[in-house]
Design a protein around this motif. Structure first.
Motif, PDB file in Angstrom:
ATOM      1  N   ILE A  87       0.852  -1.207   0.000  1.00 15.38           N
ATOM      2  CA  ILE A  87       0.000   0.000   0.000  1.00 15.38           C
ATOM      3  C   ILE A  87       0.880   1.247   0.000  1.00 15.38           C
ATOM      4  O   ILE A  87       1.736   1.404   0.868  1.00 15.38           O
ATOM      5  CB  ILE A  87      -0.948  -0.004   1.220  1.00 15.38           C
ATOM      6  N   GLU A  88       0.666   2.123  -0.991  1.00 16.04           N
ATOM      7  CA  GLU A  88       1.553   3.279  -1.146  1.00 16.04           C
ATOM      8  C   GLU A  88       0.811   4.615  -1.231  1.00 16.04           C
ATOM      9  O   GLU A  88       1.437   5.652  -1.411  1.00 16.04           O
ATOM     10  CB  GLU A  88       2.423   3.092  -2.400  1.00 16.04           C
ATOM     11  N   ASP A  89      -0.529   4.592  -1.121  1.00 17.52           N
ATOM     12  CA  ASP A  89      -1.267   5.862  -1.119  1.00 17.52           C
ATOM     13  C   ASP A  89      -2.142   5.923   0.124  1.00 17.52           C
ATOM     14  O   ASP A  89      -2.493   4.908   0.717  1.00 17.52           O
ATOM     15  CB  ASP A  89      -2.118   5.998  -2.386  1.00 17.52           C
ATOM     16  N   ASP A 281       1.479  11.130  -6.493  1.00 18.72           N
ATOM     17  CA  ASP A 281       0.578  12.288  -6.533  1.00 18.72           C
ATOM     18  C   ASP A 281       0.730  13.116  -5.261  1.00 18.72           C
ATOM     19  O   ASP A 281       1.081  12.595  -4.195  1.00 18.72           O
ATOM     20  CB  ASP A 281      -0.880  11.820  -6.668  1.00 18.72           C
ATOM     21  N   ILE A 282       0.442  14.402  -5.376  1.00 18.25           N
ATOM     22  CA  ILE A 282       0.537  15.306  -4.227  1.00 18.25           C
ATOM     23  C   ILE A 282      -0.610  15.026  -3.258  1.00 18.25           C
ATOM     24  O   ILE A 282      -1.786  15.066  -3.631  1.00 18.25           O
ATOM     25  CB  ILE A 282       0.483  16.787  -4.654  1.00 18.25           C
ATOM     26  N   ALA A 283      -0.274  14.749  -1.998  1.00 15.22           N
ATOM     27  CA  ALA A 283      -1.286  14.537  -0.961  1.00 15.22           C
ATOM     28  C   ALA A 283      -1.548  15.825  -0.187  1.00 15.22           C
ATOM     29  O   ALA A 283      -2.693  16.141   0.129  1.00 15.22           O
ATOM     30  CB  ALA A 283      -0.840  13.442   0.006  1.00 15.22           C
ATOM     31  N   ASN A 304       5.361   9.890   0.475  1.00 14.52           N
ATOM     32  CA  ASN A 304       6.082  10.552   1.571  1.00 14.52           C
ATOM     33  C   ASN A 304       5.408  10.283   2.906  1.00 14.52           C
ATOM     34  O   ASN A 304       6.051   9.879   3.881  1.00 14.52           O
ATOM     35  CB  ASN A 304       6.133  12.070   1.356  1.00 14.52           C
ATOM     36  N   ILE A 305       4.082  10.509   2.971  1.00 13.19           N
ATOM     37  CA  ILE A 305       3.359  10.392   4.242  1.00 13.19           C
ATOM     38  C   ILE A 305       3.207   8.933   4.659  1.00 13.19           C
ATOM     39  O   ILE A 305       3.345   8.600   5.843  1.00 13.19           O
ATOM     40  CB  ILE A 305       1.983  11.084   4.154  1.00 13.19           C
ATOM     41  N   VAL A 306       2.952   8.054   3.697  1.00 15.22           N
ATOM     42  CA  VAL A 306       2.825   6.625   4.010  1.00 15.22           C
ATOM     43  C   VAL A 306       4.156   6.082   4.540  1.00 15.22           C
ATOM     44  O   VAL A 306       4.184   5.320   5.520  1.00 15.22           O
ATOM     45  CB  VAL A 306       2.357   5.835   2.769  1.00 15.22           C
ATOM     46  N   ALA A 307       5.268   6.486   3.923  1.00 15.47           N
ATOM     47  CA  ALA A 307       6.589   6.026   4.372  1.00 15.47           C
ATOM     48  C   ALA A 307       6.908   6.549   5.772  1.00 15.47           C
ATOM     49  O   ALA A 307       7.420   5.808   6.626  1.00 15.47           O
ATOM     50  CB  ALA A 307       7.667   6.480   3.388  1.00 15.47           C
ATOM     51  N   ALA A 308       6.604   7.830   6.025  1.00 16.27           N
ATOM     52  CA  ALA A 308       6.843   8.406   7.348  1.00 16.27           C
ATOM     53  C   ALA A 308       6.010   7.686   8.405  1.00 16.27           C
ATOM     54  O   ALA A 308       6.470   7.432   9.522  1.00 16.27           O
ATOM     55  CB  ALA A 308       6.516   9.897   7.338  1.00 16.27           C
ATOM     56  N   THR A 309       4.766   7.337   8.041  1.00 21.80           N
ATOM     57  CA  THR A 309       3.889   6.591   8.964  1.00 21.80           C
ATOM     58  C   THR A 309       4.509   5.237   9.306  1.00 21.80           C
ATOM     59  O   THR A 309       4.493   4.809  10.467  1.00 21.80           O
ATOM     60  CB  THR A 309       2.501   6.376   8.329  1.00 21.80           C
TER      61      THR A 309
END
Length: 716
Positions: A87-89, A281-283, A304-309
């Motif tokens: 899962i990447e989005d 895509d820009i979140a 970016n946000i998924v990886a940081a999570t």
């Protein structure tokens, strides 16, 4: 925390009989240690705790070569990219959370029963709230609203990849809106609720959003932005929390569609929506609070946000029984990432605000309880400014008691501190003394996360001991999606921000001018962060993007401007800041941030900005005085009959505060680092006054401009 630190914070008058009594107590502790030595060895095993604390947590990619990037020891197979495989989005990430935790409580809002408006002598009106219980929605119920909102926005004509602005305080509707936008591939542009009209207009105009979500109380700023040329077609507002004033501030005859949040929900469909965004895509277009000039919009992708999570979640052990209290601004990356992490663990979020957090918070009616009492959270995130306030509140509470209790607290504190650092628990002291303090945060806190700015080791250890739980620092920036480092919960030391997260790596780059190099012992240098959590760049600012996002050895990094050093165990310590470094006339470099962090823990200080002129040989400081403690000091110096503003101008009071700060800092700072002169400010600094960012950091240029005359006087 050293004994001198606790003594300087608490009143120190000790009668002879108490000295004898506490010597007897210490003898009792010694005998207790002898009796319990073997049971502790068997059941608590302090040696094992120390081993876990000191174990290696990160190391250079090239063994022994500190000029190579540093990685978490858990990242040897590659950097983490997602909390859920494949899962990447963010839309798919949310769907997976709903699938796993469908019936579990997800979001909770506390009911406001009545708002009392108290008019002060100076004409200001203070609100005092009576509050009820938290009301909860399950993951499944929240998802239903997410789908209604997503389809409702589509019905309004919102186009894929077109930004939606959220300009509101932290609340359940904020995050529900963001989740709907993530699903539909509408980039969320965040604007701090406390920004001034000029900055709000700037952000709205720059993203050219046709739809904006806001609160009733902020409608006037939105209308002002629209009147200044912002081409907004749809304004959706969150109802006022005051049951008696809903709808009062939303009358509108302007040429745009105005809907309440509930009205937009009614336009939608409950049919489940398949996430439309791809990982690149820009979140979010997250506007930084901005210590200088207009805020910068940071482009954060879904990946970016998924990886940081994934990186942050790997450090925290949570279950569906845990409760997180959400009160920090959701326009700040720290709160967004914290909430994404707890969603991925099935943890419920109870929404709050800094104004209602504790029993003594500004908006809590006397005799009523704050949100921590009602929610009883097990996890919370803090910024150092909030922690320093808690530290001072506890010290004030202890000082308000009789001499016996103050001395008892000191002895017990020092006892627990020494035992804690040796790996031992203090079950009896926790029950008798510290459990009472822990009730300030609800009584069930297991973990406290600190981020946003450096936390002083003294405050960290104090919180550690008084709240009977790990208090760990993290390090990250909006440009790295909040991801950088997070201290290990088993680490018993203070002063570090932990090893790199599993989603990134850190490179130390030489800064010759200041003598920092990864070849030093210990390795030092400017902190560069690389990995899938590093942002795409700045919105409509290619020049700044090229300046701050750099290539090194074929990899892309964000150059933070902070200076760090790695300890032997792989934990990072922030030791300097390029922009905060000042060279005085005698040629010595001074870190302004380091000086401020140390002075902030003094009970006389609510805030401080240290200033230096490169042509002069000493520092000066603007000190926001703590009214209660400075008034007490003024009284002992014969100035207690004046109003607070006059007290802060009294030469005897200023001199007394200056001497106290110099004495307080003498064990922590070099002589050249201690401000030689100070100016006392009676009025607090706030984001609304333009002197602090929304993350409560100093806006140095604004402060220097506002106090130019006073700074010049200090150097005369």
């Amino acid at each position: 925390m050293e004994n001198t630190d606790i003594n300087s914070a608490l009143s120190q008058d000790r009668p002879f009989y108490l000295t004898i009594l506490f010597l007897v107590m210490k003898l009792g502790f010694f005998l207790y240690d002898i009796v319990t030595y073997i049971p502790f060895k068997i059941f608590a095993n302090p040696a094992e705790k120390l081993e876990k604390s000191q174990r290696v947590k990160a190391e250079p990619v090239k063994k022994g070569d500190c000029t190579s990037p540093w990685k978490n020891v858990k990242s040897k197979e590659g950097l983490a990219k997602s909390p859920f495989d494949g899962i990447e989005d963010l839309g798919s990430n949310w769907d997976e959370c709903v699938r796993r935790y469908s019936d579990h409580a997800c979001m909770g809002t506390r009911e406001v029963l009545k708002v009392h408006k108290e008019k002060q002598k100076n004409g200001k009106v203070f609100e005092k709230w009576e509050m009820g219980n938290y009301h909860w929605r399950s993951f499944q119920a929240v998802d239903k609203r997410v789908n209604l909102l997503a389809s409702g926005l589509e019905e309004l004509g919102q186009k894929e990849k077109s930004p939606v602005v959220i300009f509101a305080d932290t609340r359940e509707e904020w995050m529900t809106t963001a989740l709907a936008c993530f699903k539909m591939n509408y980039p969320v542009a965040t604007v701090y609720a406390t920004l001034g009209e000029e900055a709000v207009c700037y952000a709205i105009n720059q993203v050219e959003a046709e739809t904006i979500f806001t609160s009733e109380s902020l409608m006037s700023k939105v209308k002002k932005a629209i009147s200044n040329g912002a081409k907004v077609k749809n304004v959706i507002y969150f109802d006022s929390v005051d049951p008696e004033s809903k709808g009062e501030s939303v009358e509108c005859d302007e040429p745009f569609t105005l809907l309440s949040f509930e009205q937009l929900l009614s336009k939608g469909s409950t049919k489940s929506i398949k996430p439309k965004a791809k990982k690149d895509d820009i979140a979010m277009i997250m506007y930084t609070s901005g210590t200088t000039g207009n805020p910068k919009g940071v482009l954060l992708s879904h990946q970016n946000i998924v990886a940081a999570t994934a990186g942050q979640g790997a450090c925290i052990t949570l279950t569906t029984e845990d409760r997180y209290i959400g009160y920090l601004p959701l326009a700040h990356i720290l709160e967004v990432c914290a909430e994404m992490v707890v969603f991925s663990k099935g943890v419920r979020i109870g929404y709050s605000s800094a104004q209602t957090l504790f029993d003594r918070a500004p908006k809590i009616k006397k005799g009523e309880h704050g949100d921590c009492f009602a929610l009883k959270p097990t996890l919370m995130a803090c910024v150092p400014a909030v922690m320093d306030r808690i530290f001072k509140a506890v010290v004030d509470e202890v000082n308000a008691n009789n001499k016996f209790f103050r001395e008892l607290f000191k002895v017990c504190y020092e006892r627990k501190r020494s035992r804690y650092e040796d790996g031992y628990s203090s079950i009896i002291l926790n029950k008798l003394i510290f459990q009472r303090i822990g009730k300030l945060l609800g009584g069930n806190i297991r973990q406290i996360l600190s981020g946003g700015a450096p936390l002083s080791p003294e405050t960290q250890r104090f919180m550690n001991i008084c709240f009977c739980c790990p208090v760990v620092q993290g390090y990250g920036l909006t440009e790295t999606c909040g991801g950088g480092t997070l201290a290990d919960f088993n680490d018993l030391s203070t002063g570090t921000v932990g090893p790199p997260l599993t989603c990134c790596e850190i490179l130390l780059e030489e800064w010759k001018e200041a003598g920092y190099s990864p070849k030093n012992d210990p390795p030092q240098g400017e902190i560069l962060i690389g990995g899938p959590n590093v942002a795409i760049g700045y919105y409509k600012n290619d020049e700044k993007t090229k300046e701050d996002f750099v290539m090194r050895n074929g990899k892309r990094y964000f150059a933070t401007g902070d200076v760090g050093e790695f300890r032997a165990d792989g934990s990072l310590k922030i030791i300097d800041r390029k922009k905060d470094l000042l060279k005085l006339s005698h040629g010595e470099y001074i870190s302004l941030g380091k000086v401020e962090t140390n002075l902030l823990t003094n009970p006389l200080v609510d805030n401080v900005c240290v200033y230096g002129d490169s042509d002069k040989s000493y520092l000066v400081a603007l000190v926001v005085a703590n009214q209660k403690n400075v008034s007490s000091l003024a009284e002992s110096n014969g100035a207690g009959d004046k109003d607070f503003e006059e007290m802060c101008k009294d030469e005897k009071v200023v001199e007394a505060v200056q001497k106290e700060l110099a004495s307080y800092a003498s064990s922590k700072l070099e002589k050249a680092e201690i401000p030689k002169k100070i100016f006392l400010c009676a009025e607090p600094w706030t984001p609304a006054s333009g002197l602090l960012t929304e993350a409560l950091k100093l806006k140095r240029k604004n402060i220097e401009k506002a106090f130019r005359k006073e700074l010049d006087e200090l150097y005369k």
